[in-house]
Design an enzyme around this catalytic site. Structure first.
Site, PDB file in Angstrom:
ATOM      1  N   GLY A  39       0.862  -1.192   0.000  1.00 32.60           N
ATOM      2  CA  GLY A  39       0.000   0.000   0.000  1.00 32.60           C
ATOM      3  C   GLY A  39       0.886   1.225   0.000  1.00 32.60           C
ATOM      4  O   GLY A  39       0.570   2.241   0.616  1.00 32.60           O
ATOM      5  N   TYR A 156      -5.419  -8.211   5.572  1.00 37.12           N
ATOM      6  CA  TYR A 156      -4.269  -8.654   6.359  1.00 37.12           C
ATOM      7  C   TYR A 156      -3.996 -10.146   6.214  1.00 37.12           C
ATOM      8  O   TYR A 156      -2.861 -10.576   5.977  1.00 37.12           O
ATOM      9  CB  TYR A 156      -4.490  -8.336   7.846  1.00 37.12           C
ATOM     10  CG  TYR A 156      -4.347  -6.877   8.212  1.00 37.12           C
ATOM     11  CD1 TYR A 156      -3.859  -5.949   7.306  1.00 37.12           C
ATOM     12  CD2 TYR A 156      -4.703  -6.428   9.480  1.00 37.12           C
ATOM     13  CE1 TYR A 156      -3.738  -4.617   7.645  1.00 37.12           C
ATOM     14  CE2 TYR A 156      -4.584  -5.095   9.827  1.00 37.12           C
ATOM     15  CZ  TYR A 156      -4.102  -4.188   8.907  1.00 37.12           C
ATOM     16  OH  TYR A 156      -3.980  -2.876   9.248  1.00 37.12           O
ATOM     17  N   TYR A 212      -0.359   6.444  18.815  1.00 37.26           N
ATOM     18  CA  TYR A 212      -0.327   7.186  20.075  1.00 37.26           C
ATOM     19  C   TYR A 212       0.843   6.749  20.954  1.00 37.26           C
ATOM     20  O   TYR A 212       1.382   7.547  21.720  1.00 37.26           O
ATOM     21  CB  TYR A 212      -1.651   7.009  20.829  1.00 37.26           C
ATOM     22  CG  TYR A 212      -2.481   8.268  20.830  1.00 37.26           C
ATOM     23  CD1 TYR A 212      -2.845   8.860  19.622  1.00 37.26           C
ATOM     24  CD2 TYR A 212      -2.876   8.881  22.005  1.00 37.26           C
ATOM     25  CE1 TYR A 212      -3.582  10.030  19.600  1.00 37.26           C
ATOM     26  CE2 TYR A 212      -3.610  10.051  21.990  1.00 37.26           C
ATOM     27  CZ  TYR A 212      -3.958  10.619  20.786  1.00 37.26           C
ATOM     28  OH  TYR A 212      -4.678  11.780  20.757  1.00 37.26           O
ATOM     29  N   LEU A 213       1.230   5.484  20.847  1.00 39.15           N
ATOM     30  CA  LEU A 213       2.357   4.998  21.646  1.00 39.15           C
ATOM     31  C   LEU A 213       3.686   5.559  21.150  1.00 39.15           C
ATOM     32  O   LEU A 213       4.703   5.427  21.827  1.00 39.15           O
ATOM     33  CB  LEU A 213       2.388   3.470  21.634  1.00 39.15           C
ATOM     34  CG  LEU A 213       1.242   2.812  22.399  1.00 39.15           C
ATOM     35  CD1 LEU A 213       1.267   1.300  22.211  1.00 39.15           C
ATOM     36  CD2 LEU A 213       1.309   3.147  23.877  1.00 39.15           C
ATOM     37  N   GLU A 250     -11.327  16.970  19.070  1.00 40.28           N
ATOM     38  CA  GLU A 250     -11.041  17.300  17.679  1.00 40.28           C
ATOM     39  C   GLU A 250     -12.052  18.328  17.181  1.00 40.28           C
ATOM     40  O   GLU A 250     -13.214  18.319  17.599  1.00 40.28           O
ATOM     41  CB  GLU A 250     -11.101  16.053  16.800  1.00 40.28           C
ATOM     42  CG  GLU A 250     -10.087  14.980  17.196  1.00 40.28           C
ATOM     43  CD  GLU A 250     -10.172  13.766  16.284  1.00 40.28           C
ATOM     44  OE1 GLU A 250      -9.534  13.789  15.218  1.00 40.28           O
ATOM     45  OE2 GLU A 250     -10.882  12.805  16.645  1.00 40.28           O
ATOM     46  N   HIS A 274      -6.331   4.201  21.346  1.00 35.56           N
ATOM     47  CA  HIS A 274      -5.429   5.276  21.779  1.00 35.56           C
ATOM     48  C   HIS A 274      -5.566   5.585  23.273  1.00 35.56           C
ATOM     49  O   HIS A 274      -4.583   5.569  24.030  1.00 35.56           O
ATOM     50  CB  HIS A 274      -5.715   6.561  20.996  1.00 35.56           C
ATOM     51  CG  HIS A 274      -5.576   6.426  19.518  1.00 35.56           C
ATOM     52  ND1 HIS A 274      -4.732   5.530  18.925  1.00 35.56           N
ATOM     53  CD2 HIS A 274      -6.189   7.099  18.500  1.00 35.56           C
ATOM     54  CE1 HIS A 274      -4.813   5.659  17.607  1.00 35.56           C
ATOM     55  NE2 HIS A 274      -5.704   6.593  17.323  1.00 35.56           N
ATOM     56  N   LYS A 367     -15.665  14.513  17.921  1.00 35.09           N
ATOM     57  CA  LYS A 367     -15.473  15.333  16.727  1.00 35.09           C
ATOM     58  C   LYS A 367     -16.267  16.630  16.878  1.00 35.09           C
ATOM     59  O   LYS A 367     -17.227  16.706  17.642  1.00 35.09           O
ATOM     60  CB  LYS A 367     -15.974  14.587  15.493  1.00 35.09           C
ATOM     61  CG  LYS A 367     -15.278  13.272  15.208  1.00 35.09           C
ATOM     62  CD  LYS A 367     -13.955  13.499  14.526  1.00 35.09           C
ATOM     63  CE  LYS A 367     -13.353  12.190  14.043  1.00 35.09           C
ATOM     64  NZ  LYS A 367     -12.037  12.404  13.391  1.00 35.09           N
ATOM     65  N   ARG A 377      -4.754  13.977  32.561  1.00 32.51           N
ATOM     66  CA  ARG A 377      -4.534  14.767  33.770  1.00 32.51           C
ATOM     67  C   ARG A 377      -4.793  13.929  35.002  1.00 32.51           C
ATOM     68  O   ARG A 377      -5.803  13.243  35.093  1.00 32.51           O
ATOM     69  CB  ARG A 377      -5.456  15.989  33.788  1.00 32.51           C
ATOM     70  CG  ARG A 377      -5.394  16.752  35.129  1.00 32.51           C
ATOM     71  CD  ARG A 377      -6.035  18.110  35.062  1.00 32.51           C
ATOM     72  NE  ARG A 377      -7.475  18.079  35.087  1.00 32.51           N
ATOM     73  CZ  ARG A 377      -8.240  19.051  35.635  1.00 32.51           C
ATOM     74  NH1 ARG A 377      -7.670  20.108  36.183  1.00 32.51           N
ATOM     75  NH2 ARG A 377      -9.542  18.973  35.619  1.00 32.51           N
TER      76      ARG A 377
END
Length: 790
Positions: A39, A156, A212-213, A250, A274, A367, A377
């Protein structure tokens, strides 16, 4: 024209390679690495992957590795080559390289990159032959092959099968395959995909990526906790933490992504992956060795076993108002089509372990909100009451903020309020910020924080690609962790299938419409919304109904409302008994029907008087209490471990005596009867809750149970038609002595039985439930609409 440009670049690159070889007299030779982006001309590859692999190449080129890069796709070679060249010529150089050095490195990278059509098994065979031929011609030792699947998840398994059958390297070289989310739609689909992939790839060969990691702040949460352990250890617990918030807001809508988004929604798209990863990093035990991938993943996995069950009241959902129009347009739906996919969700999570018990963890994303920002936090309790001088540092919130970027701060950072402590830097690549903008972050001006940030910000994909290259698994999702996460989220997702999200206009116009609050252990929107009510079917407008069934009281409703009503009735009975006698004796039966009730009692009836309640069993299977088939084990897992009931108020049936199960000579039934006689006034329970099987049995009293010989006994051993056959049960004598008896029947499978029983007057030998007739008490049936109406 592009061919001429490409040739010039190759010529320049060859000259640079010769000059670089002269400079590096004895470069190390770890081996050759073939990188294949399947891809390779798609959107993700264009935005991040080629840039990430170029960054990797620029950091490794002087360390002895050699590389080949392939962009694979479905397009023919000539068309795909043009597309790839357009991507590669826009690559940007890492900031640490000089302009001259960058030009040379980029030219070399272009020379090493090519497009190949990867569509059939034969195409993958040609790729493998080309790799082998290059290795042989240039006399290189193969280090490994890295495949990055930048394709839809449904492809996959097929691609993994082709890689396995045609492109495996020799035994002394590694294979690494990177997979992009989504990894399934729910637990079942994730499990199926995992099983399919396991047929072709080993666990150590798969790298499920969650970008995110790779975000710098997220990747340093464990390092921050470890480096500041001496300061954090005393306060990182339920005695000091007031709440934890994990937020991703977002401003964009879903245009252009509707085909994907409408199948997944905000919870599957963001929370399950995430934000859950951030949750595990904040709450897991800090590994003794942060460089041990195995230890990091193991500690992450342990957290999932402590997270309490999520249900419908654990979440509030919303949908921006123009979303339906976008769905109708992009999916070619009619104007009357209504999507229930949430674009906003707020969830409350609790962890049931000694360290975090009772700390609310708020997780939210949406969104079309007012700003683009992401953070986690930790807000600490304040033990200071300020009489005056409210602006003093000690009167302000105590908090640690892992700020992922954007928002008013604009850069990634870890912030610690100055009334907590001054933290150590997470590593040498970070710096302390001493000059502050005039902005506030979560209630505090920047000057009230100790702030640290990366010296040179790096893109998440650069970091993760580097970790794949070095075989670091701790920043990726293992199969076990993936399935544990889906097992946690799937029940909540199932409960939302028919839930209508709250409409919201989007942006700053949302005002306080999406604010939600904690009520006990559930969440609800703070303000009622004025919305157009969608007309529902008649059956969905039914509320709780009361009436008669078999000549006694009946309560009926849909399952959720029925369970709420039963829990409320139980609490009223408990409060009445405690007011009159100081204690409440409750006997519960096994089976699947009461599980929803137990969860309601555990998580929502937070004022239930457990301290004065004695819990008994109406029946028990003759299995060890640690086995899943044990009624006591089920009641323990679903109820007892979530409430504060004195352990000496819990009375399991003694089915295991002298290392034997339900042997009459051991006298377990007699022991339980004696315990009832000693503790329960007149052996009359305040409340017994029963179920009813499809064959009409109740507790463990079946059609063929022979009770005549022990008519006056309160407890007896019985035989069940199904395994495990041996049971212990309260008798009809004990049941009919109770002050109140409730019978709970739920689900369509009970409809035929409920219909049959409604036609029978009095007792029937065929249906033991008909013998439940409290002498001086009340009998009430709780029937959901599925059981009552079919």
């Amino acid at each position: 024209m592009w061919r001429i440009t490409w040739c010039l670049l190759l010529l320049a690159a060859t000259c640079w390679q010769r000059s670089y070889t002269k400079e590096s007299e004895n470069p190390p030779s770890p081996g050759h690495v073939s990188v294949v982006i399947v891809g390779g001309t798609g959107d993700l590859a264009k935005k991040y992957l080629w840039q990430g692999f170029f960054h990797l190449y620029s950091t490794q080129v002087g360390k002895g590795y050699t590389f080949s890069f392939y962009g694979g796709g479905l397009s023919p070679d000539d068309k795909g080559t043009l597309l790839l060249f357009e991507i590669l010529k826009k690559l940007k150089c890492p900031s640490e390289l000089t302009a001259e050095r960058c030009a040379l490195v980029k030219e070399q990278f272009l020379r090493l990159s090519q497009y190949l059509q990867l569509k059939t098994v034969e195409d993958y065979e040609k790729l493998s032959q080309q790799i082998q031929q290059q290795l042989k011609q240039e006399g290189m030792v193969e280090a490994g092959r890295l495949f990055y699947m930048s394709v839809p998840a449904f492809a996959y398994a097929d691609i993994a099968a082709k890689i396995n059958s045609t492109c495996r390297p020799p035994a002394d070289a590694w294979l690494r395959v990177v997979l992009e989310k989504p990894f399934g739609h729910d637990f079942g689909s994730a499990q199926l995909l995992a099983t399919q992939l396991a047929s072709f790839l080993k666990e150590e060969e798969m790298f499920r990526i969650d970008h995110y990691l790779g975000k710098e702040v997220v990747s340093q949460i464990l390092a921050f906790r470890k480096n500041n352990n001496n300061l954090l250890e005393p306060i990182w617990n339920k005695h000091h933490i007031e709440r934890i918030e994990i937020v991703l807001k977002e401003t964009l809508d879903c245009k252009g992504r509707i085909q994907f988004y409408d199948q997944y929604g905000v919870i599957r798209d963001v929370l399950q992956n995430h934000l859950t990863e951030v949750l595990t990093l904040l709450t897991m035990s800090v590994p003794a060795n942060l460089s041990s991938s195995e230890e990091v993943l193991k500690n992450k996995l342990q957290i999932f076993s402590t997270l309490e069950h999520l249900e419908r009241k654990s979440v509030v959902t919303g949908q921006y108002q123009s979303y339906n129009e976008e769905v109708q347009e992009e999916l070619n739906k009619t104007k009357d089509y209504i999507s229930l996919t949430p674009t906003f969700a707020g969830v409350i999570i609790f962890a049931d372990n000694p360290q975090y018990d009772g700390i609310p963890i708020f997780m939210t994303s949406g969104k079309m909100l007012d700003e683009r920002v992401a953070y986690a936090r930790i807000l600490f309790k304040s033990d200071i009451f300020c009489v005056q001088d409210y602006d003093s540092v000690n009167c302000k919130p105590k908090q640690i903020v892992f700020y992922l970027g954007h928002g008013v701060l604009e850069y990634p950072a870890i912030l610690v309020s100055k009334n907590l402590f001054k933290p150590s830097l997470v590593n040498s690549g970070w710096k302390e910020v001493t000059e502050h903008k005039d902005v506030n972050v979560l209630g505090l001006p920047l000057s009230d924080y100790f702030i640290q940030t990366p010296v040179v910000p790096k893109e998440a994909y650069y970091e993760l690609i580097s970790k794949v290259f070095h075989g670091r698994k701790d920043s990726f999702i293992s199969t076990e962790n993936l399935l544990a996460s889906w097992a946690f989220w799937t029940p909540l997702l199932d409960s939302l299938v028919r839930a209508y999200p709250r409409p919201y206009p989007g942006g700053v116009a949302n005002g306080d419409l999406l604010n939600f609050q904690l009520r006990g252990r559930e969440v609800a929107f703070v303000n009622e919304a004025v919305v157009n009510v969608i007309q529902q079917g008649q059956e969905e407008n039914f509320q709780v109904m009361q009436g008669k069934y078999r000549g006694v009281d009946m309560v009926s409703a849909w399952a959720t409302e029925l369970v709420e009503r039963l829990a409320s009735d139980l609490q009223s009975a408990a409060e009445e008994a405690i007011r009159d006698e100081g204690q409440f004796h409750l006997a519960l039966s096994g089976g699947s029907s009461p599980i929803a009730l137990f969860l309601q009692l555990a998580l929502h009836q937070y004022t239930f008087p457990w301290h004065h309640t004695h819990l008994w069993l109406a029946d028990e299977r003759c299995v060890p209490p640690t086995e899943t088939g044990s009624n006591f084990r089920m009641i323990h897992d679903q109820l007892l471990q979530h409430v504060r009931i004195p352990y000496f108020n819990i009375h399991p049936m003694p089915v295991l005596l002298n290392q034997r199960l339900c042997v009459e000579e051991d006298g377990g039934a007699v022991l339980y009867e004696n315990e009832i006689n000693q503790l329960v006034n007149a052996s009359s329970f305040h409340y017994i809750l029963l179920g009813v099987g499809e064959d009409g049995h109740t507790a463990s009293l079946f059609q063929d149970s022979k009770l005549d010989e022990s008519a006056e006994r309160l407890v007896t051993l019985t035989e069940s038609p199904s395994k495990p056959h041996q049971r212990m049960s309260l008798t009809f004598t004990a049941i009919n002595k109770a002050r109140k008896v409730g019978v709970l029947a739920m689900g369509r499978r009970k409809h035929e039985l409920v219909t049959q029983l409604s036609r029978i007057k009095g007792e029937s030998a065929r249906y033991p439930i008909t013998k439940v007739q409290p002498t001086n008490g009340n009998l009430i049936w709780y029937l959901d609409y599925d059981a009552l109406l079919g």
